[in-house]
Design a protein around this motif. Sequence first.
Motif, PDB file in Angstrom:
ATOM      1  N   GLY A   1       0.835  -1.212   0.000  1.00  0.00           N
ATOM      2  CA  GLY A   1       0.000   0.000   0.000  1.00  0.00           C
ATOM      3  C   GLY A   1       0.860   1.247   0.000  1.00  0.00           C
ATOM      4  O   GLY A   1       0.579   2.224  -0.712  1.00  0.00           O
ATOM      5  N   CYS A   2       1.929   1.208   0.789  1.00  0.00           N
ATOM      6  CA  CYS A   2       2.840   2.345   0.860  1.00  0.00           C
ATOM      7  C   CYS A   2       3.460   2.611  -0.503  1.00  0.00           C
ATOM      8  O   CYS A   2       3.469   3.749  -0.995  1.00  0.00           O
ATOM      9  N   ALA A   3       3.930   1.535  -1.137  1.00  0.00           N
ATOM     10  CA  ALA A   3       4.555   1.684  -2.452  1.00  0.00           C
ATOM     11  C   ALA A   3       3.578   2.316  -3.432  1.00  0.00           C
ATOM     12  O   ALA A   3       3.928   3.198  -4.224  1.00  0.00           O
ATOM     13  N   ALA A   4       2.327   1.872  -3.365  1.00  0.00           N
ATOM     14  CA  ALA A   4       1.315   2.423  -4.278  1.00  0.00           C
ATOM     15  C   ALA A   4       1.108   3.908  -4.024  1.00  0.00           C
ATOM     16  O   ALA A   4       1.009   4.706  -4.959  1.00  0.00           O
ATOM     17  N   ALA A   5       1.068   4.287  -2.733  1.00  0.00           N
ATOM     18  CA  ALA A   5       0.828   5.686  -2.386  1.00  0.00           C
ATOM     19  C   ALA A   5       1.993   6.562  -2.834  1.00  0.00           C
ATOM     20  O   ALA A   5       1.811   7.720  -3.223  1.00  0.00           O
ATOM     21  N   LEU A   6       3.221   6.021  -2.760  1.00  0.00           N
ATOM     22  CA  LEU A   6       4.379   6.795  -3.174  1.00  0.00           C
ATOM     23  C   LEU A   6       4.321   7.097  -4.665  1.00  0.00           C
ATOM     24  O   LEU A   6       4.885   8.062  -5.145  1.00  0.00           O
TER      25      LEU A   6
ATOM     26  N   TYR B   1      -0.839   6.095   5.226  1.00  0.00           N
ATOM     27  CA  TYR B   1       0.300   6.559   6.001  1.00  0.00           C
ATOM     28  C   TYR B   1       1.341   7.202   5.095  1.00  0.00           C
ATOM     29  O   TYR B   1       1.796   8.324   5.335  1.00  0.00           O
ATOM     30  N   CYS B   2       1.698   6.507   4.040  1.00  0.00           N
ATOM     31  CA  CYS B   2       2.775   6.991   3.193  1.00  0.00           C
ATOM     32  C   CYS B   2       2.353   8.213   2.388  1.00  0.00           C
ATOM     33  O   CYS B   2       3.149   9.107   2.118  1.00  0.00           O
ATOM     34  N   TYR B   3       1.075   8.268   2.006  1.00  0.00           N
ATOM     35  CA  TYR B   3       0.589   9.415   1.252  1.00  0.00           C
ATOM     36  C   TYR B   3       0.714  10.670   2.113  1.00  0.00           C
ATOM     37  O   TYR B   3       1.138  11.726   1.654  1.00  0.00           O
ATOM     38  N   GLU B   4       0.388  10.497   3.369  1.00  0.00           N
ATOM     39  CA  GLU B   4       0.420  11.642   4.275  1.00  0.00           C
ATOM     40  C   GLU B   4       1.850  12.007   4.656  1.00  0.00           C
ATOM     41  O   GLU B   4       2.257  13.157   4.578  1.00  0.00           O
ATOM     42  N   ASN B   5       2.647  10.970   5.006  1.00  0.00           N
ATOM     43  CA  ASN B   5       3.948  11.258   5.596  1.00  0.00           C
ATOM     44  C   ASN B   5       5.079  11.455   4.596  1.00  0.00           C
ATOM     45  O   ASN B   5       6.034  12.144   4.882  1.00  0.00           O
ATOM     46  N   TYR B   6       4.989  10.815   3.410  1.00  0.00           N
ATOM     47  CA  TYR B   6       6.089  10.963   2.449  1.00  0.00           C
ATOM     48  C   TYR B   6       5.700  11.856   1.287  1.00  0.00           C
ATOM     49  O   TYR B   6       6.519  12.535   0.707  1.00  0.00           O
TER      50      TYR B   6
ATOM     51  N   LEU C   1      -7.230  10.378  -0.805  1.00  0.00           N
ATOM     52  CA  LEU C   1      -6.965   9.119  -1.512  1.00  0.00           C
ATOM     53  C   LEU C   1      -8.276   8.397  -1.800  1.00  0.00           C
ATOM     54  O   LEU C   1      -9.128   8.277  -0.939  1.00  0.00           O
ATOM     55  N   GLN C   2      -8.377   7.934  -3.039  1.00  0.00           N
ATOM     56  CA  GLN C   2      -9.538   7.102  -3.366  1.00  0.00           C
ATOM     57  C   GLN C   2      -9.075   5.658  -3.458  1.00  0.00           C
ATOM     58  O   GLN C   2      -8.117   5.362  -4.165  1.00  0.00           O
ATOM     59  N   PHE C   3      -9.747   4.775  -2.727  1.00  0.00           N
ATOM     60  CA  PHE C   3      -9.314   3.370  -2.691  1.00  0.00           C
ATOM     61  C   PHE C   3     -10.495   2.484  -3.088  1.00  0.00           C
ATOM     62  O   PHE C   3     -11.459   2.328  -2.349  1.00  0.00           O
ATOM     63  N   ILE C   4     -10.417   1.918  -4.307  1.00  0.00           N
ATOM     64  CA  ILE C   4     -11.532   1.118  -4.835  1.00  0.00           C
ATOM     65  C   ILE C   4     -11.239  -0.374  -4.623  1.00  0.00           C
ATOM     66  O   ILE C   4     -10.179  -0.857  -5.003  1.00  0.00           O
ATOM     67  N   VAL C   5     -12.172  -1.064  -3.982  1.00  0.00           N
ATOM     68  CA  VAL C   5     -12.028  -2.521  -3.823  1.00  0.00           C
ATOM     69  C   VAL C   5     -13.078  -3.212  -4.685  1.00  0.00           C
ATOM     70  O   VAL C   5     -14.262  -2.907  -4.603  1.00  0.00           O
ATOM     71  N   GLN C   6     -12.611  -4.121  -5.537  1.00  0.00           N
ATOM     72  CA  GLN C   6     -13.541  -4.909  -6.372  1.00  0.00           C
ATOM     73  C   GLN C   6     -13.257  -6.386  -6.140  1.00  0.00           C
ATOM     74  O   GLN C   6     -12.136  -6.847  -6.326  1.00  0.00           O
TER      75      GLN C   6
ATOM     76  N   GLN D   1      12.297   5.904   0.593  1.00  0.00           N
ATOM     77  CA  GLN D   1      11.137   6.185   1.451  1.00  0.00           C
ATOM     78  C   GLN D   1      10.471   4.893   1.904  1.00  0.00           C
ATOM     79  O   GLN D   1      10.087   4.729   3.053  1.00  0.00           O
ATOM     80  N   LEU D   2      10.373   3.920   0.962  1.00  0.00           N
ATOM     81  CA  LEU D   2       9.744   2.643   1.305  1.00  0.00           C
ATOM     82  C   LEU D   2      10.559   1.940   2.385  1.00  0.00           C
ATOM     83  O   LEU D   2      10.004   1.394   3.347  1.00  0.00           O
ATOM     84  N   ASP D   3      11.903   1.994   2.239  1.00  0.00           N
ATOM     85  CA  ASP D   3      12.746   1.364   3.250  1.00  0.00           C
ATOM     86  C   ASP D   3      12.551   2.025   4.606  1.00  0.00           C
ATOM     87  O   ASP D   3      12.554   1.353   5.640  1.00  0.00           O
ATOM     88  N   ALA D   4      12.369   3.342   4.578  1.00  0.00           N
ATOM     89  CA  ALA D   4      12.134   4.032   5.845  1.00  0.00           C
ATOM     90  C   ALA D   4      10.841   3.532   6.482  1.00  0.00           C
ATOM     91  O   ALA D   4      10.774   3.304   7.692  1.00  0.00           O
TER      92      ALA D   4
END
Lengths: 491, 337, 472
Positions: C231-236, C267-272, C280-285, C417-420
């Motif tokens: 999820g973090c990677a996606a947000a970055l 988390y990552c969208y906000e912090n990085y 953020l829009q998060f679609i689940v199908q 950033q992901l490693d952090a």
Amino acid sequence: MKIEALDIRKYFGPVRANDGITLTVEPGSIHGLLGENGAGKTTLMKILTGFISADGGETRLDGRPVRFASPAESIRHGIGMLHQEPLDFPPLKVLDNLLLAFEDRLIPGRQQVRRVLEELCRRFNFSIDPDARVNTLTVGERQQLEILRLLALGAEVIILDEPTTGISAPQKVLLFATLRRLAKEEGKSVIFVSHKLEEVEELCDRVTVLRQGKVTGHIEAPFRAEQLVQLMFGQSLLRSDRSRVPLGEPALELQDVTVQTYRLTVSHMSLAVRAGEVIGLAGLEGSGQRLMLRACAGLQRPSSGRVRLQGDDFTRRSYRDFLAAGVAYLPAGRIEEGLIRGLTLTEHYVLTQRGHQPLFIDWVGAAEGMQHKIAEFNIRGQSGTPVEALSGGNQQRALLSLLPPVLKVLAMEHPTRGLDIESAMWVWEQLLERRKSGTAILFISADLDELMEHSDRIIVFSGGVMASPIDAAATSIEELGYLIGGVRDNS
Amino acid sequence: MLQRLSNLTLGLVPVVLALLFTTVILIIVGAPPGEAYRNILQGALESPDKWASVVTAMVPLLLCSAGLLVTFAAGLWNIGVEGQIVAGALLATWLALNLTLPPILFIPLLLVAGLIGGALWGLLAGLLRVYGGVHEIFGGVGLNFIAIVLTNYLIFGPWKPADGATMSGTDPFPPAAWLPRLGDLPVYPTAVVLALAAVALMYFALRGTTWGLKLKAIGKNQRSAFLMGIPTSRYMLGAFLVCGALAGLAGSIQAIGVRQRLIPGVSGGYGFLALLVVLLAGYRPLWVIPIALFFAAVGVGSPRLELSMQLDSALGGTLEGIIVLFVLLAQGVKRKA
Amino acid sequence: MRKRLFRLLILAVLALTLLPAAAIAAPPVQEGGTVYTIQKDDWLSKLADKEYGDPLAYPAIVYYNNLKAAEDSAFTKIEDPEFIEVGWTVYMPTAEEATAFLAGEVTGALTFGIVMVGPFNDHGWSEAHYTAGQYVETNVPGARMIWLDKLNVGDRPETTLEQVVDDMVAQGAQFILTTSDDFQTDTDTVAAKYPDVPFLMISGDHAWTGVAPPNVANYMGRMEYGKMIAGCAAALKTETGVMGYLGPLINDETRRLANSVYLGARYCYENYRGGNPDDLQFIVQWIGFWFNIPGVTLDPTEVANDIFNAGADVILSGIDTTEAIVVAGQRAEQGETVWAIPYDYEGACAEAPDICLGVPYFNWGPAYVNYVQKVQAGTFEQEWIWAGPDWTDINNRDTTAVGFIKGDGMTAEEAVQLDAFIAGLADGSINLFVGPLNYQDGSVYLADGEVATDEQVWYTKQLLEGMTGPSE
Ligand SMILES: Nc1ncnc2c1ncn2[C@@H]1O[C@H](COP(=O)(O)OP(=O)(O)OP(=O)(O)O)[C@@H](O)[C@H]1O
Ligand SMILES: [Mg+2]
């Protein structure tokens, strides 16, 4: 081509179908094979054409011994056969049917086959439409097609197993002319299987008579009828006189009945058949007589009009109701729609018992019952014999034997087709006997003698029109032939 | 005597040929054939558990075969037998998931539900055939497909387990609905008795009753049978009904016995296998039993191939199929000769 | 002529049938173990076949050789039975030793059975288990795997788990691993039948809830971490601020994994990225099952396309198969800027490496080794284990239970950033399952400051507030 059969033997269990038959057919001749029902005629022909294999004996072609493993092999050697029971034709066009025959040859084009077909048709005066579907042809036309097919395949010997059953009088005339031409002008050998004396007398140069699997005589033309009968049956026959029976109430009435199929419509039929009366239905095949007969038996719903049995309205009743009311129907195709291949006579006996049938079968009782019928109807076979192992004539006897003892109406297609004279006479005795108990009989026949001899009234059909009944006593064969085909028929 | 002998060899030759053929395949893939056959046998017969599994696998085969004997007698190719198994299982499942009853009532009820469910599905194929003019093979294939889709829909929809749908089916039924085992062995005495009874019943029905004879008559020549006054439509529907009922019973047994729940492939392919059994048996009821035993044993024994030889266990199925082909071939050759 | 040829052919076939049988009947007898130098074209099962008449006897060679190698450096340790090199010196045990080993009579030798739901080479869930089994064979001397794959109603309609376990036990299996949620109920039944055989049932919870018989343990990896990282990677990466999750069927497990992705992304969208996570829009199908079943599930290819059509530029897969990354790859080729994160199998990025942001995967090997050793030592007991990554190195194949491999689609800066983020998870400074968190319907999932218990995470009842898509 000269064809010889030497000491041919074929046994089916205890039945000696062919018991040492020796026979020579010269090229350029028409050779008759005569014999009562079950004499072994079909069996012998099937052996000659590789349909079945003999248990003993030898076949020679122009002196060379041959042995065929299949009909295909025999036709490659120039022997072709027209079967007693018409083989199933696929619903193809005439042309394609012929194309199939050429298949394992050089695969000629359609145009070439069409030319060959037209050529042959001209030669023999046949009129077969190359683009018609085979299943719409009459039996006679199919037969012509089959002959052409054999010729096209290069047949030198042509075997016809009871070819005259089921074809019209003019077609028969044409057939005979064709056969003569094949033998006399083209030098082919023709084997003509029959049990009809007149036909053999008229056509054949030489006759071999079979009786119970053995040859009882070879005779050259001209023939003497009494001699042939003697050889066929071992006795001479007496014609029985037709007795009159007082007629009863109307058993069956058609009131302005119209029946329709996609092929044919027969309109406005009205008729009252009285108990004990015999009505013969005549006409070229496909003229409407069969539709009428089926309407009488409840197998064809009229589109208008009424059908009454014993005065009750049966118009919209089912076939089973007709059966329950004492109607029986005997189809033309014995093994196709009358009997059941693979079942024994006893099993047929059980199936055709009317009234209450117990759930559990009493096999011993049934076998006894059937044994009775076998004796009574003189059927060549045992109660455990599967019906397809019976000869054509014996199949017909079996069918007749299975009819219920008391009937109001008996509707039959070609009741004696394929029967020898003796059997036919005997069958009619049985049938006419039924009149006494008030059975009304309707039957279709292509045999004018039979129609004349047994009917009280005759109804002629032509092109879907039912003529009004004529009194059989007041007409002649010539008259009848004229009414049916518009041709004066002398046969 | 000679006739009999040649019949026997005619029966044996295809089996031997099929074995040879499979052997050649094994050699080609580089597996020792003796070892492979030994493994199948061992996998099928080495322990009471295995025997029990074989008998359990026989049950649906016998039930479906008994039913198919009837439809084949009537000349009908009831390909829809698979769907009929499923339909029986579906109806039984519906009751099993929604009712609470003591086992003594519950289990008979569920078995009857199987009979009814299968019978209805069979009847449907019959109606299509008799009144709709849809050949039973096509109707059957269609109905099989519908039955499978319906099962999947139910398992992934209305009947899905509380914690989410899975391929492993519905939640297990309440234990009161479980078909009792024989002690610890995976075999269900009720089912075995029912299956054998079904075969015996059909044996006698087809041999000794007018019902069976009429079916045979229809099967061999429908036109003649009709003209003889046999109500062919009714009898054909009856044949579908009986076959469907027996297949449905098999389905119910699979659901409440072997699986104790409804799974997506509840028919286990036993319907198709039973078609092969009956073909191989040449429509003779008594032969159905040993052949079903053989098929069941091969089915149970085959996974062993994979475990200990890393051979695909489809080999067992291949063997069965090849035997059937060779037998049919031999019959064809015999008929031509 | 033809007849004679035919007879000859049959004779030949018969002879061929009998030969191998004869070979089995007379195994070669041997006085003592031998030292053997690996030649060109050798492989272990071939050697085993030559020496013992049984290609499957090769684990005996591995076992005895590795014993020898441990005390004598002249012998080369066989790490992987499928990999040997010309020139290695190996010890070949005697036929008696080999037989005894295979019969399980050697102390320390242990046969374990793995039952898989899919094909052993599915590049996904089942293959991960198969690989773990091989890992055990090389790392635990004397351990031998037997396995059966494709145990599902489609592939083996006639076969039940009970039959398979019967077979495995008959083959000497002393420990059985059932590796699918689908086997949970059946495992309970069969385990009750074999009370002396320990069972490890993967991904279930009956050992925890007390439903399972005492010889059943449950084990599962904490994929939540893998998913949070995904999820973090996606947000970055996202430009549109829209991401989509291609979910399988809906249950506790799949909901908690979807939620984990969402939490990681927020988390990552906000912090990085410095963005507002509520944007953020998060679609689940959900497609309805773990993989495509035509007529039953939705077609994952279509659903993946729908997700992109709805404006997402990153797709995350929650299903067993590769449709998500395949569709993303196709769209990227047509010039769209889209990214994908597949699932389950560490090699999954290979489908479209350039647009792959990474893949979270399971690594069962270490746990399997642990359990096999416990069984050997007789210390196996019922437990329910939910194991996390090895935080010192989440991709250490010898220690971690779940991992995440970064894909080529990540820039170096994003990778830092992901490693952090990973480091934060590792040292506990980042814990995302902390209140306030609401469920989708607004009800409270975790109160303010409340840290989720295992139970609260395991039994996730809804998607989280802010996510788009059905919870049921
Ligand atoms: N396949 C068979 N199995 C057993 N018996 C048979 C078989 N075919 C014919 N038969 C018997 O052989 C005898 C001769 O039969 P075949 O058909 O040759 O007579 P046919 O002379 O052609 O008689 P028809 O004029 O009635 O056609 C009959 O008794 C018949 O029952
Ligand atoms: Mg004849």
